[in-house]
Design a protein around this motif. Structure first.
Motif, PDB file in Angstrom:
ATOM      1  N   LEU A   1       0.804  -1.132   0.140  1.00 28.97           N
ATOM      2  CA  LEU A   1      -0.107   0.115   0.258  1.00 28.97           C
ATOM      3  C   LEU A   1       0.942   1.251  -0.006  1.00 28.97           C
ATOM      4  N   PRO A   2       0.783   2.048  -0.982  1.00 25.15           N
ATOM      5  CA  PRO A   2       1.500   3.464  -1.048  1.00 25.15           C
ATOM      6  C   PRO A   2       1.434   4.254   0.399  1.00 25.15           C
ATOM      7  N   VAL A   3       2.545   4.812   0.921  1.00 28.11           N
ATOM      8  CA  VAL A   3       2.240   5.790   1.824  1.00 28.11           C
ATOM      9  C   VAL A   3       2.891   7.179   1.494  1.00 28.11           C
ATOM     10  N   ALA A   4       4.010   7.032   0.796  1.00 27.47           N
ATOM     11  CA  ALA A   4       4.664   8.178   0.359  1.00 27.47           C
ATOM     12  C   ALA A   4       4.959   8.083  -0.979  1.00 27.47           C
ATOM     13  N   PRO A   5       4.158   7.955  -2.152  1.00 30.66           N
ATOM     14  CA  PRO A   5       4.748   7.564  -3.479  1.00 30.66           C
ATOM     15  C   PRO A   5       5.563   8.704  -4.135  1.00 30.66           C
ATOM     16  N   ASP A   6       5.551   9.811  -3.476  1.00 36.79           N
ATOM     17  CA  ASP A   6       6.190  10.846  -4.253  1.00 36.79           C
ATOM     18  C   ASP A   6       7.602  11.223  -3.737  1.00 36.79           C
ATOM     19  N   ASN A   7       8.054  10.588  -2.836  1.00 37.23           N
ATOM     20  CA  ASN A   7       9.448  10.534  -2.262  1.00 37.23           C
ATOM     21  C   ASN A   7      10.569  10.562  -3.156  1.00 37.23           C
ATOM     22  N   ARG A   8      11.587  11.210  -3.023  1.00 44.35           N
ATOM     23  CA  ARG A   8      12.713  11.213  -3.622  1.00 44.35           C
ATOM     24  C   ARG A   8      14.141  11.206  -2.852  1.00 44.35           C
ATOM     25  N   ARG A   9      15.072  10.692  -3.657  1.00 46.15           N
ATOM     26  CA  ARG A   9      16.599  11.152  -2.748  1.00 46.15           C
ATOM     27  C   ARG A   9      16.937  12.677  -3.247  1.00 46.15           C
ATOM     28  N   VAL A  10      17.716  12.905  -2.239  1.00 45.49           N
ATOM     29  CA  VAL A  10      18.047  14.280  -2.425  1.00 45.49           C
ATOM     30  C   VAL A  10      19.804  14.327  -1.869  1.00 45.49           C
ATOM     31  N   LEU A  11      20.484  15.117  -2.559  1.00 45.83           N
ATOM     32  CA  LEU A  11      21.825  15.668  -2.098  1.00 45.83           C
ATOM     33  C   LEU A  11      21.945  16.531  -1.140  1.00 45.83           C
ATOM     34  N   CYS A  12      22.703  16.116   0.106  1.00 46.88           N
ATOM     35  CA  CYS A  12      22.705  16.784   1.263  1.00 46.88           C
ATOM     36  C   CYS A  12      24.341  16.886   1.779  1.00 46.88           C
ATOM     37  N   ALA A  13      24.697  18.087   2.367  1.00 45.69           N
ATOM     38  CA  ALA A  13      25.930  17.925   3.079  1.00 45.69           C
ATOM     39  C   ALA A  13      25.729  19.094   4.219  1.00 45.69           C
ATOM     40  N   SER A  14      26.683  18.982   5.281  1.00 46.04           N
ATOM     41  CA  SER A  14      26.493  19.932   6.357  1.00 46.04           C
ATOM     42  C   SER A  14      27.138  21.448   5.894  1.00 46.04           C
ATOM     43  N   PRO A  15      26.654  22.387   6.563  1.00 49.04           N
ATOM     44  CA  PRO A  15      27.245  23.717   6.375  1.00 49.04           C
ATOM     45  C   PRO A  15      28.956  23.647   6.558  1.00 49.04           C
ATOM     46  N   SER A  16      29.343  22.845   7.724  1.00 50.94           N
ATOM     47  CA  SER A  16      30.857  23.001   7.738  1.00 50.94           C
ATOM     48  C   SER A  16      31.499  22.228   6.795  1.00 50.94           C
ATOM     49  N   TYR A  17      31.133  21.151   5.901  1.00 53.90           N
ATOM     50  CA  TYR A  17      31.659  20.565   5.149  1.00 53.90           C
ATOM     51  C   TYR A  17      31.875  21.474   3.955  1.00 53.90           C
ATOM     52  N   LEU A  18      30.469  22.163   3.567  1.00 47.36           N
ATOM     53  CA  LEU A  18      30.460  23.039   2.583  1.00 47.36           C
ATOM     54  C   LEU A  18      31.592  24.159   2.523  1.00 47.36           C
ATOM     55  N   ALA A  19      31.627  24.908   3.902  1.00 49.10           N
ATOM     56  CA  ALA A  19      32.632  25.989   4.149  1.00 49.10           C
ATOM     57  C   ALA A  19      33.969  25.452   3.651  1.00 49.10           C
ATOM     58  N   ARG A  20      34.381  23.907   4.192  1.00 54.46           N
ATOM     59  CA  ARG A  20      35.662  23.363   4.019  1.00 54.46           C
ATOM     60  C   ARG A  20      35.962  23.006   2.450  1.00 54.46           C
ATOM     61  N   ARG A  21      35.105  22.340   1.771  1.00 56.11           N
ATOM     62  CA  ARG A  21      35.333  21.847   0.675  1.00 56.11           C
ATOM     63  C   ARG A  21      34.616  22.650  -0.701  1.00 56.11           C
ATOM     64  N   GLY A  22      33.466  23.500  -0.325  1.00 58.18           N
ATOM     65  CA  GLY A  22      32.793  23.942  -1.488  1.00 58.18           C
ATOM     66  C   GLY A  22      31.682  23.231  -1.840  1.00 58.18           C
ATOM     67  N   SER A  23      30.774  23.881  -2.539  1.00 57.65           N
ATOM     68  CA  SER A  23      29.433  23.213  -3.045  1.00 57.65           C
ATOM     69  C   SER A  23      29.469  22.826  -4.306  1.00 57.65           C
ATOM     70  N   PRO A  24      29.086  21.424  -4.829  1.00 62.87           N
ATOM     71  CA  PRO A  24      29.731  21.247  -6.098  1.00 62.87           C
ATOM     72  C   PRO A  24      28.375  21.908  -7.202  1.00 62.87           C
ATOM     73  N   GLN A  25      28.864  22.488  -8.045  1.00 59.82           N
ATOM     74  CA  GLN A  25      27.989  23.409  -8.956  1.00 59.82           C
ATOM     75  C   GLN A  25      27.326  22.203 -10.083  1.00 59.82           C
ATOM     76  N   SER A  26      27.730  20.894 -10.153  1.00 62.36           N
ATOM     77  CA  SER A  26      27.062  20.186 -11.210  1.00 62.36           C
ATOM     78  C   SER A  26      27.173  18.544 -10.668  1.00 62.36           C
ATOM     79  N   VAL A  27      26.439  17.678 -11.051  1.00 60.29           N
ATOM     80  CA  VAL A  27      26.507  16.548 -10.721  1.00 60.29           C
ATOM     81  C   VAL A  27      27.864  15.919 -11.111  1.00 60.29           C
ATOM     82  N   GLU A  28      28.434  16.331 -12.114  1.00 54.34           N
ATOM     83  CA  GLU A  28      29.736  15.713 -12.444  1.00 54.34           C
ATOM     84  C   GLU A  28      30.891  16.201 -11.280  1.00 54.34           C
ATOM     85  N   GLU A  29      30.956  17.243 -10.705  1.00 52.78           N
ATOM     86  CA  GLU A  29      31.630  17.826  -9.479  1.00 52.78           C
ATOM     87  C   GLU A  29      31.712  16.840  -8.389  1.00 52.78           C
TER      88      GLU A  29
END
Length: 304
Positions: free
Chosen positions: A156-184
């Motif tokens: 029985l469907p409960v959340a049929p529209d759910n998807r995966r998302v890319l995430c990172a913490s603010p500390s990681y992004l401050a240190r490594r930067g945010s990817p601008q494309s999936v290739e990165e």
């Protein structure tokens, strides 16, 4: 139209091997029992029982029909029990299996609230990322990501529209930067979890009609998906998770969604059980309860 008491009489006669014994069990006279059996045979236009003065046996047609008669009576009894249950509060034990991350970080407070509404209900919760065997393990129902491959299961469907998302913490992004494309993503530390015995290192994305499959790598792999989320919150890398698993982290600022214009792969959530007979009032209420709360999280999803 077939009568319920006629079916009962036929099944009891087949089980006892005696029309008079079946009549006693059902508290009717032998004459009433004989008339019921005759009426059923006339309606079906077949002979179900071969009778003599000393013996009674099923005909081949009777053996075939007995299977269907039993199933019909069982279905009617299950319906009666559900009607009785609908007039009472839910109680007893409900055994539920759920993915580790969803269970610990999203489902637990919901289950507390559900039990507060239904204090007579006992819950047994099994948290694991492996797929529970609903036919062998002591589990009534399971919450699973993705439609089950076994077509014999009830889903029985409960959340049929759910998807995966890319995430990172603010500390990681401050240190490594945010990817601008999936290739990165090749330039980043991607946190992986084990799925069916292998690392889930092929991340799929969609931009309109364009679909990209990325092979990613990182310095950490775990067979518990909750651990990968914890690593991401701790600033150890980028994670690719179900939105339902990270929605609260995103809302509280512990994680940030990356590349929101790229759709992550669909990750529908289903309630799964082995038989429809397990869809009790408690199960239906729990599904409605979880479905409503999942929808509230999905309303804030980045692809909305």
């Amino acid at each position: 139209m077939l009568r319920f008491d006629d079916l009962q009489l036929f099944v009891r006669t087949a089980e006892t091997g005696s029309l008079s014994a079946a009549a006693r069990l059902l508290d009717v006279s032998p004459a009433v029992a004989s008339a019921a059996l005759k009426r059923l045979e006339q309606q079906l236009q077949v002979r179900l029982l071969a009778r003599s003065t000393r013996s009674l046996r099923l005909t081949p047609e009777g053996e075939l029909y007995l299977v269907h008669a039993r199933l019909a009576l069982q279905s009617l009894e299950e319906g009666r029990q559900q009607l009785v249950g609908s007039q009472e509060g839910i109680c007893g034990v409900l055994q539920l299996s759920a993915p580790s991350d969803l269970g610990r970080n999203t489902l637990l407070p919901w289950l507390d609230e559900f039990q507060d509404e239904h204090p007579q209900l006992q819950l047994r919760l099994l948290l694991a990322d492996r797929v529970a065997d609903l036919f062998r393990e002591p589990v009534d129902i399971a919450l699973r990501y993705g439609a089950p491959e076994d077509s014999s299961l009830v889903a029985l469907p409960v959340a049929p529209d759910n998807r995966r998302v890319l995430c990172a913490s603010p500390s990681y992004l401050a240190r490594r930067g945010s990817p601008q494309s999936v290739e990165e993503l090749h330039q980043h530390n991607c946190l992986l979890y084990m799925l069916h015995g292998r690392a889930h290192d092929r991340w799929r994305f969609q931009d309109g009609k364009r679909e990209v499959l990325m092979n990613v790598a990182g310095d950490r792999v775990c067979d518990d998906a909750d651990v990968t989320r914890r690593w991401a919150v701790a600033g150890r890398g980028i994670v690719y998770k179900s939105w339902l698993d990270v929605a609260e982290d995103v809302r509280e600022g512990r994680l940030q969604v990356l590349l929101p214009n790229w759709l992550g792969e669909p990750t529908p959530l289903y309630l799964v059980c082995a038989h429809r007979a397990q869809l009790s009032k408690a199960v239906h209420l729990l599904r409605d309860f979880v479905q409503l709360r999942c929808q509230r999280l999905l309303d804030a999803a980045p692809w909305r």
